[in-house]
Design a protein around this motif. Structure first.
Motif, PDB file in Angstrom:
ATOM      1  N   ASP A 150      57.608  36.691  68.777  1.00  0.00           N
ATOM      2  CA  ASP A 150      59.217  35.767  68.900  1.00  0.00           C
ATOM      3  C   ASP A 150      59.078  34.608  68.456  1.00  0.00           C
ATOM      4  O   ASP A 150      60.123  33.729  68.505  1.00  0.00           O
ATOM      5  CB  ASP A 150      59.711  35.877  70.334  1.00  0.00           C
ATOM      6  N   GLY A 182      51.031  46.292  80.392  1.00  0.00           N
ATOM      7  CA  GLY A 182      52.061  45.550  80.571  1.00  0.00           C
ATOM      8  C   GLY A 182      52.080  44.176  79.945  1.00  0.00           C
ATOM      9  O   GLY A 182      52.714  43.836  79.314  1.00  0.00           O
ATOM     10  N   PRO A 183      51.063  43.454  80.526  1.00  0.00           N
ATOM     11  CA  PRO A 183      50.814  42.208  80.261  1.00  0.00           C
ATOM     12  C   PRO A 183      50.652  42.003  78.578  1.00  0.00           C
ATOM     13  O   PRO A 183      50.924  41.139  78.039  1.00  0.00           O
ATOM     14  CB  PRO A 183      49.543  41.662  81.000  1.00  0.00           C
ATOM     15  N   HIS A 184      50.037  42.987  78.265  1.00  0.00           N
ATOM     16  CA  HIS A 184      49.467  43.116  76.552  1.00  0.00           C
ATOM     17  C   HIS A 184      50.936  42.970  75.877  1.00  0.00           C
ATOM     18  O   HIS A 184      51.081  42.479  75.005  1.00  0.00           O
ATOM     19  CB  HIS A 184      48.701  44.328  76.535  1.00  0.00           C
ATOM     20  N   LEU A 185      51.770  44.200  76.217  1.00  0.00           N
ATOM     21  CA  LEU A 185      52.987  44.317  75.759  1.00  0.00           C
ATOM     22  C   LEU A 185      53.901  42.782  75.771  1.00  0.00           C
ATOM     23  O   LEU A 185      54.697  42.492  74.751  1.00  0.00           O
ATOM     24  CB  LEU A 185      53.921  45.245  76.168  1.00  0.00           C
ATOM     25  N   HIS A 186      53.803  42.097  76.663  1.00  0.00           N
ATOM     26  CA  HIS A 186      54.671  41.078  77.033  1.00  0.00           C
ATOM     27  C   HIS A 186      54.091  39.898  76.140  1.00  0.00           C
ATOM     28  O   HIS A 186      54.889  39.382  75.558  1.00  0.00           O
ATOM     29  CB  HIS A 186      54.417  40.673  78.473  1.00  0.00           C
ATOM     30  N   LEU A 187      52.928  39.939  76.043  1.00  0.00           N
ATOM     31  CA  LEU A 187      52.160  38.807  75.122  1.00  0.00           C
ATOM     32  C   LEU A 187      52.417  39.329  73.629  1.00  0.00           C
ATOM     33  O   LEU A 187      52.872  38.072  72.802  1.00  0.00           O
ATOM     34  CB  LEU A 187      50.527  38.952  75.163  1.00  0.00           C
ATOM     35  N   GLN A 188      52.379  40.537  73.366  1.00  0.00           N
ATOM     36  CA  GLN A 188      52.834  40.715  71.857  1.00  0.00           C
ATOM     37  C   GLN A 188      54.332  40.256  71.611  1.00  0.00           C
ATOM     38  O   GLN A 188      54.442  39.564  70.675  1.00  0.00           O
ATOM     39  CB  GLN A 188      52.877  42.229  71.836  1.00  0.00           C
ATOM     40  N   ASP A 189      55.170  40.538  72.583  1.00  0.00           N
ATOM     41  CA  ASP A 189      56.659  40.212  72.459  1.00  0.00           C
ATOM     42  C   ASP A 189      56.781  38.865  71.995  1.00  0.00           C
ATOM     43  O   ASP A 189      57.530  38.167  71.462  1.00  0.00           O
ATOM     44  CB  ASP A 189      57.465  40.900  73.451  1.00  0.00           C
ATOM     45  N   TRP A 190      56.119  38.021  73.189  1.00  0.00           N
ATOM     46  CA  TRP A 190      56.058  36.543  73.176  1.00  0.00           C
ATOM     47  C   TRP A 190      55.745  35.747  71.864  1.00  0.00           C
ATOM     48  O   TRP A 190      56.011  34.863  71.020  1.00  0.00           O
ATOM     49  CB  TRP A 190      55.268  35.923  74.253  1.00  0.00           C
ATOM     50  N   SER A 215      52.233  47.585  65.586  1.00  0.00           N
ATOM     51  CA  SER A 215      52.708  46.563  66.529  1.00  0.00           C
ATOM     52  C   SER A 215      53.657  45.535  65.684  1.00  0.00           C
ATOM     53  O   SER A 215      54.541  44.743  66.328  1.00  0.00           O
ATOM     54  CB  SER A 215      51.717  45.884  67.152  1.00  0.00           C
TER      55      SER A 215
END
Length: 199
Positions: free
Chosen positions: A155, A144-152, A197
């Motif tokens: 962006d 979860g944190p990995h995907l959140h970091l990817q999105d951030w 990704s």
């Protein structure tokens, strides 16, 4: 203790950053061979200095959790204690598991290498299966944190993206990096020319 620059040609650290001082004295005179007495082997104003940085002995604390059963004096029922949720059913604590995950690096047999390293450093017998299970639990927890970091990262208005060759279990892959001044995101793609990704 602060950081000490130690080594040939390195500046010696200040005395307030030294944990232990060991004095060495000559046993005998280099001219006539006379032995020095304990009274003569005392600190002088001038002395040579050499500093050695070393890790303290590392050991693992083994804590046994015992669950007991008690009988109620009213209804005579017996009730057993349960392990606290924070302990779980794993035989390894969170700090030891974190160390195992930190040792995880690409290799032909990473689990065996980690198992041997944990045994040498901490004196703990850890099977390759336990290593794999610990790393998988960490991977699941960090998904979860990995995907959140990817999105951030993706962006952000300016992102530096780079790709380099990578091999996993003998297969040719690609390591993609997306970096900003605030964070960096890494992902190993299935193919060298495709990142799953990017968007």
């Amino acid at each position: 203790m602060g950081s000490l620059g130690i080594g040939r040609g390195r500046e010696l650290g200040p005395e307030d950053q030294v944990d232990e001082i060991v004095d060495h004295y000559p046993d005998a005179c280099g001219g006539c061979g006379r032995s020095f007495t304990a009274e003569e082997q005392q600190p002088r104003r001038r002395f040579g200095r050499h500093q050695v940085a070393e890790l303290p002995p590392i050991s693992v604390l083994v804590v046994e959790h015992r669950t007991h059963r008690l009988r109620c004096p009213e209804c005579r029922s017996r009730t057993g204690a349960r392990l606290p949720h924070a302990i779980g059913r794993s035989a390894f604590g969170p700090r030891l598991q974190a160390a195992v995950v930190a040792f995880d690096r690409p290799a032909s047999d990473p689990a065996r290498g980690i198992s041997e390293l944990v045994g040498e450093l901490f004196g703990v017998s850890l099977s390759t299966g336990s290593v794999d299970a610990i790393c998988q639990r960490a991977s699941d927890a960090l998904a979860g944190p990995h995907l959140h970091l990817q999105d951030w990262v993706l962006d952000q208005s300016a992102v530096h993206v780079d790709e380099t060759g990578w091999r996993t279990s003998g297969e040719s892959r690609a390591l993609w990096t997306a970096t900003t001044p605030g964070a960096a995101f890494f992902q190993i793609a299935e193919h060298c020319n495709v990142s799953s990704s990017t968007r």
